[in-house]
Design a protein around this motif. Structure first.
Motif, PDB file in Angstrom:
ATOM      1  N   ASP A   1       0.866  -1.177   0.000  1.00 58.40           N
ATOM      2  CA  ASP A   1       0.000   0.000   0.000  1.00 58.40           C
ATOM      3  C   ASP A   1       0.904   1.229   0.000  1.00 58.40           C
ATOM      4  N   PRO A   2       0.964   1.998  -1.108  1.00 55.97           N
ATOM      5  CA  PRO A   2       1.845   3.165  -1.159  1.00 55.97           C
ATOM      6  C   PRO A   2       1.602   4.167  -0.041  1.00 55.97           C
TER       7      PRO A   2
ATOM      8  N   PRO B   1       0.802   5.024  -7.862  1.00 54.38           N
ATOM      9  CA  PRO B   1       0.927   5.172  -9.319  1.00 54.38           C
ATOM     10  C   PRO B   1      -0.367   4.925 -10.068  1.00 54.38           C
ATOM     11  N   ASN B   2      -1.241   4.058  -9.526  1.00 59.31           N
ATOM     12  CA  ASN B   2      -2.516   3.800 -10.196  1.00 59.31           C
ATOM     13  C   ASN B   2      -3.381   5.056 -10.264  1.00 59.31           C
TER      14      ASN B   2
ATOM     15  N   LEU C   1      -0.742  13.754  -5.493  1.00 53.92           N
ATOM     16  CA  LEU C   1       0.571  13.330  -5.033  1.00 53.92           C
ATOM     17  C   LEU C   1       0.554  12.626  -3.675  1.00 53.92           C
ATOM     18  N   ASN C   2      -0.599  12.620  -3.018  1.00 62.78           N
ATOM     19  CA  ASN C   2      -0.736  11.975  -1.711  1.00 62.78           C
ATOM     20  C   ASN C   2       0.228  12.569  -0.683  1.00 62.78           C
ATOM     21  N   MET C   3       0.450  13.872  -0.781  1.00 63.07           N
ATOM     22  CA  MET C   3       1.324  14.573   0.154  1.00 63.07           C
ATOM     23  C   MET C   3       0.693  15.899   0.537  1.00 63.07           C
ATOM     24  N   GLY C   4       1.073  16.415   1.685  1.00 62.96           N
ATOM     25  CA  GLY C   4       0.446  17.614   2.203  1.00 62.96           C
ATOM     26  C   GLY C   4      -0.789  17.246   2.991  1.00 62.96           C
TER      27      GLY C   4
END
Length: 241
Positions: free
Chosen positions: A128-129, A137-138, A186-189
């Motif tokens: 799980d990223p 990436p998906n 980006l799944n960040m912040g």
């Protein structure tokens, strides 16, 4: 009298011919000369919209991601590189950091799943990223949630300088992105705040570069991520391990 009549007739004919030629020239000019009043160059927003169509429409491309000023104690992606196809699917390497540990791992993503060969592992296993603070990436390369969706969400885009990118000249476009868009892609912040963004577009609206700068990590005012896109149109074979 006959002479005067002849002269009058000749004069009338000449005048009529002159008016006819003038009238034809004027009418002809209106038909053949293109008007420029309705021809305007595309705006920065229109260029970004066209660029999204290009990246969404290509069969594949090569992708790079590079982080700068990533806090050493934070979990997140440091860099990455690989090949993308429109399924979407990704095959490459991601360098991730989890606290004080970092590793560069081979990654394959396809069919909504992601596999990685973790350090000291004998083979790839499903991961799980989110566990590593890395983008999935998906989602990153999908048409509905991926990086291309950032382009139309850019606020107040304006043209910047033109720069050389290899043999091409790219037009820069700068603007801002809401933290919610950055979090989704980006799944960040934390999904708040504002980020500055700069794109590099070729004349045929290929996105060659995306630079996003802002508060990706708590307690850090500014971290930079540079994304580059090359080899538009390439296709590679990407299968689940």
């Amino acid at each position: 009298m006959r002479v005067r009549t002849t002269q009058t007739a000749v004069g009338a004919i000449a005048l009529s011919a002159t008016l006819l030629v003038a009238g034809c020239s004027s009418t002809s000019g209106k038909k053949t000369e293109p008007t420029q009043s309705g021809s305007r160059p595309p705006t920065a927003s229109q260029r970004l919209a066209e660029a999204r169509k290009v990246i969404d429409g290509t069969p594949g491309y090569h992708f790079k991601l590079q982080g700068t000023d990533v806090p050493k104690t934070s979990s997140g992606v440091l860099s990455g590189e690989g090949d993308v196809i429109a399924r979407p699917a990704f095959k490459g390497t991601l360098s991730v950091q989890a606290g004080s540990l970092s590793a560069s791992v081979p990654v394959i993503s396809t069919g909504g799943k992601t596999w990685a060969k973790m350090p000291f592992a004998a083979k790839m296993s499903e991961i799980d990223p989110n566990t590593y603070g890395a983008p999935d990436p998906n989602k990153l390369f999908s048409k509905s949630q991926g990086v291309a969706t950032l382009l139309p969400q850019t606020k107040d885009p304006v043209f910047g300088a033109k720069l050389r990118d290899g043999k091409d000249i790219v037009q820069t476009v700068t603007g801002t992105l809401p933290g919610s868009a950055v979090k989704t892609v980006l799944n960040m912040g934390d999904g708040s705040g504002s980020f500055t963004v700069k794109y590099g577009l070729t004349d045929d609206n290929q996105v060659r570069s995306v630079q996003v700068v802002g508060p990706f990590f708590a307690g850090t005012a500014k971290t930079t991520y540079d994304l580059t896109f090359t080899n538009y149109g390439q296709t590679v074979d990407i299968q689940a391990p």
